[in-house]
Each structure stands twice: as structure tokens, then as C-alpha cells.
Design a protein around this motif. Structure first.
Motif, PDB file in Angstrom:
ATOM      1  N   HIS A   1       0.801   4.014  -3.174  1.00 20.19           N
ATOM      2  CA  HIS A   1       0.336   5.393  -3.011  1.00 20.19           C
ATOM      3  C   HIS A   1       1.476   6.407  -2.986  1.00 20.19           C
ATOM      4  O   HIS A   1       1.284   7.541  -2.538  1.00 20.19           O
TER       5      HIS A   1
ATOM      6  N   PHE B   1      -3.844   9.766   2.649  1.00 19.93           N
ATOM      7  CA  PHE B   1      -2.888   8.658   2.720  1.00 19.93           C
ATOM      8  C   PHE B   1      -1.570   9.099   3.337  1.00 19.93           C
ATOM      9  O   PHE B   1      -0.949   8.337   4.091  1.00 19.93           O
TER      10      PHE B   1
ATOM     11  N   ALA C   1       0.823  -1.207   0.000  1.00 22.29           N
ATOM     12  CA  ALA C   1       0.000   0.000   0.000  1.00 22.29           C
ATOM     13  C   ALA C   1       0.860   1.261   0.000  1.00 22.29           C
ATOM     14  O   ALA C   1       0.560   2.237  -0.698  1.00 22.29           O
TER      15      ALA C   1
ATOM     16  N   ASP D   1      -5.814   2.967   2.347  1.00 26.46           N
ATOM     17  CA  ASP D   1      -5.708   2.362   1.023  1.00 26.46           C
ATOM     18  C   ASP D   1      -7.077   1.918   0.525  1.00 26.46           C
ATOM     19  O   ASP D   1      -7.446   2.160  -0.630  1.00 26.46           O
TER      20      ASP D   1
END
Length: 348
Positions: free
Chosen positions: A38, A307, A34, A323
Motif C-alpha cells: 500500500h 491505510f 501489506a 489491507d
């Protein structure tokens, strides 16, 4: 996803077992995937430097898997399952292995408090469409092996998976109404295994599970899964205060199933939706209070900021919730979802 940081992280993590301290799931492979996905690869190795010290070594096998049915759900065979899937993925295309084993593992979606399917979802996303390499195939094998070794059905799931799509139920797959109608177990103490075994004794459990009509088509299954993740994310804002960590899985489990759909035969999409619903319903019934609270007020932020805050927080559950809800937000545009990771960060 071509960034070599993920493959380096997998190399480090694949020397460790899928669990530590007896029952706790190794969240490392899921969290680092994740973080890289990102745009935060710079955080991965420092995060791992701290996390790896908690983990156990890769378990040793006892003897090769021969009768796979008898070995399902036997955590003592974890090393055997890891070796089995490592061999399968060296000898066969990964989509073929996944297609064979997904319907076998799906009834046991509660495995490891749903971490089995969640880890598979992250592994599939790392592989698809063009990022197949040794490290990522190894990760898929370890994810499938973990799921197999902890295989555990949600009570009532067999009837759900074999249900008639024309049975009575909601006409529009009203996920929100189905979630609202879930009963709760009386004794919400102990671990997930202690809680799940109470469900058969709850008179309203199986009727509530059957409220959500099975999907009639792959498209309907995909739409139902998308809605399930969305509504479960909103429910976290109402119920997360009661079990901040465990209720994350009511969101991340169906997210993992949704992410895996493109790698599966479309004939598996409807049962995948049914199993994801069973997982979210079970986690809600055994961990959420009967009455929710008003959603919290959290400083608004863009998806990227949401995030980034989760990455700075560093807890694997906060990262994975961010996520998941960012995926749901990208489809729904519902800004309320963006408050869930910050709320989790306050609670965890």
C-alpha cells in the motif's frame, strides 16, 4: 511488487520463528507485505526494529518429515515442517507445491487462530505474478510450514468440504443470513483452542454451518468469498468491541483464501470457499457477542487515508484489517467498510 524493501524485511524476519511467547503468531511477514503493498515501504524497517525484539529464534528440527499425516498439527515439529517446505520449494515450482498442499492443509484452516492461511495468502500475493525470488519463496515455505505445524480443523468442516452442492440451502449464497444465524458458545473465555473445542457441544452449530450451500462453480465460489469478506468486515463494526483483535481474523482469513485463488486449480475454489466460511463462522461463534451494537461513527476518509492511518497506528492487526477491507471496498464500493480499520485502531 518489485520494491526491495520487502525482500530486505523478509531477510530479517526469516531468522525468527513463526510464533513467540508460546502461541502468539509472528505477524511481521504479513504486516510488512501489506505496508509495502500500500505504498508505505519507508515505515517497514523502523516498524521491524521495534517488532523483532519480541520474536523467538527460528525453531530447530527434530527429524525430517516422512509420514506427513502423522506430523500435521504437531507444533513440536515446526522446525521440521519449515525445513520440509524449504526443500520442496527449492526442488519444485511454487505453484505445484501450493497445489499439492493446499487441499491437505485446507481442512486445518483454524491453524494458529487462522494465521497459517493468512500468512500463506500474503506470501502468495507477494509472489504473484512475476515477483518470484529466494526471499519470497522462503516466505511461502515458512508460511506453509507454520500452517502444517499448527494444523487444526474447525469442528464440522469435514462434512462441509465433502458437501453436495445441490443440497438444500440458500439459492443465492446468502452470506449475510448465514452469518446472522450463527450460534454462540456459552463460555467465551480462554484462548482460541479452548473456545473451538466447545463448538461440537453447541446444538445449532453444525446446522448453522451447513446453512450456506456449497458453491456450484468456481465463479460462484469467488463471488461467495468476496461477499463473505464484505459482510465479515461490516460485522466487525457491530461486534469488534467484544474482541477487537481476534475478530479481525473473521475478515482476514477469508481475504487470504480469496487472494490465493488465482494461484490454484479452479477445482479447488469451491472447497476453498467452504473452508473460509467455516473459519469465519467459527471465529464469529467463539468470539462475537450474541447481540451487536450500532456501528461506530468514524471520520470519513479515502482508501489511501484509511491505510495511512492504520500504518501510523502501527498495530499489525489494524494494518492487516485495513489491507483486507480496502480489497473488499474496491469491489463493493461500500464506504462503511472504510470505517472498520479506524474503529479497530480505537479499540486496540
Amino acid at each position: 511488487m518489485s520494491d526491495g524493501v520487502l525482500d530486505e524485511a523478509y531477510e530479517r524476519l526469516h531468522r525468527t520463528g513463526p510464533e513467540f511467547q508460546g502461541w502468539l503468531s509472528n505477524h511481521g511477514p504479513m504486516a510488512v507485505e501489506a505496508l509495502v503493498r500500500h505504498g508505505h515501504p519507508h515505515r517497514v524497517h523502523r516498524w521491524l526494529d521495534d517488532y523483532l525484539g519480541r520474536l523467538d529464534e527460528l525453531p530447530r528440527g527434530l527429524h525430517p518429515i516422512d509420514d506427513w499425516r502423522s506430523a500435521l498439527g504437531d507444533p513440536k515439529r515446526a522446525g521440521d515442517w519449515l525445513a520440509y517446505f524449504d526443500r520442496q520449494l527449492r526442488e519444485h515450482p511454487w505453484r505445484a507445491v501450493l497445489g499439492t498442499w493446499w487441499p491437505r492443509l485446507l481442512p486445518g484452516i483454524a491453524a494458529g487462530a487462522t494465521h497459517g492461511v493468512i500468512r500463506v495468502g500474503h506470501a502468495v500475493r507477494a509472489l504473484d505474478p512475476d515477483d518470484e525470488n529466494r526471499q519470497r519463496l522462503t516466505e511461502l515455505g515458512q508460511a506453509l510450514g507454520y500452517w502444517a505445524s499448527r494444523w487444526q480443523p474447525v469442528p464440522g468442516i469435514d462434512r462441509l468440504l465433502t458437501g453436495d452442492p445441490d443440497q438444500p440451502g440458500t439459492d443465492d449464497i446468502d452470506v449475510a443470513a448465514a452469518l446472522a444465524g450463527l450460534p454462540r458458545i456459552d463460555d467465551q473465555t480462554g484462548g482460541v483452542r479452548d473456545r473451538l473445542v466447545q463448538l461440537p457441544g453447541v446444538p445449532r452449530w453444525e446446522p448453522a454451518l451447513a446453512t450456506l450451500r456449497p458453491a456450484r462453480s468456481p465463479a460462484e465460489a469467488e463471488r461467495g468469498l468476496t461477499t463473505l469478506v464484505h459482510r465479515a468486515g461490516l460485522d466487525y463494526l457491530r461486534f469488534g468491541h467484544a474482541e477487537p483483535v481476534m475478530l479481525v481474523h473473521a475478515v482476514t482469513a477469508p481475504t487470504a483464501v480469496l487472494r490465493t485463488l488465482p494461484a490454484l486449480d479452479r477445482g479447488l475454489w469451491a472447497p476453498s470457499f467452504a473452508a473460509a466460511w467455516a473459519a469465519t463462522a467459527a471465529m464469529t461463534s467463539v468470539y462475537a457477542p450474541a447481540n451487536g451494537i450500532a456501528p461506530p461513527t468514524v471520520t470519513p476518509a479515502t482508501p489511501a487515508e484509511v491505510f495511512a492511518r492504520a500504518a501510523r497506528h502501527g498495530d499489525a492487526h489494524v494494518v492487516k484489517l485495513a489491507d483486507a477491507v480496502l480489497d473488499a471496498h474496491a469491489v463493493s464500493g461500500d464506504d462503511r467498510l472504510l470505517t472498520a480499520p479506524g474503529y479497530a485502531g480505537q479499540l486496540i
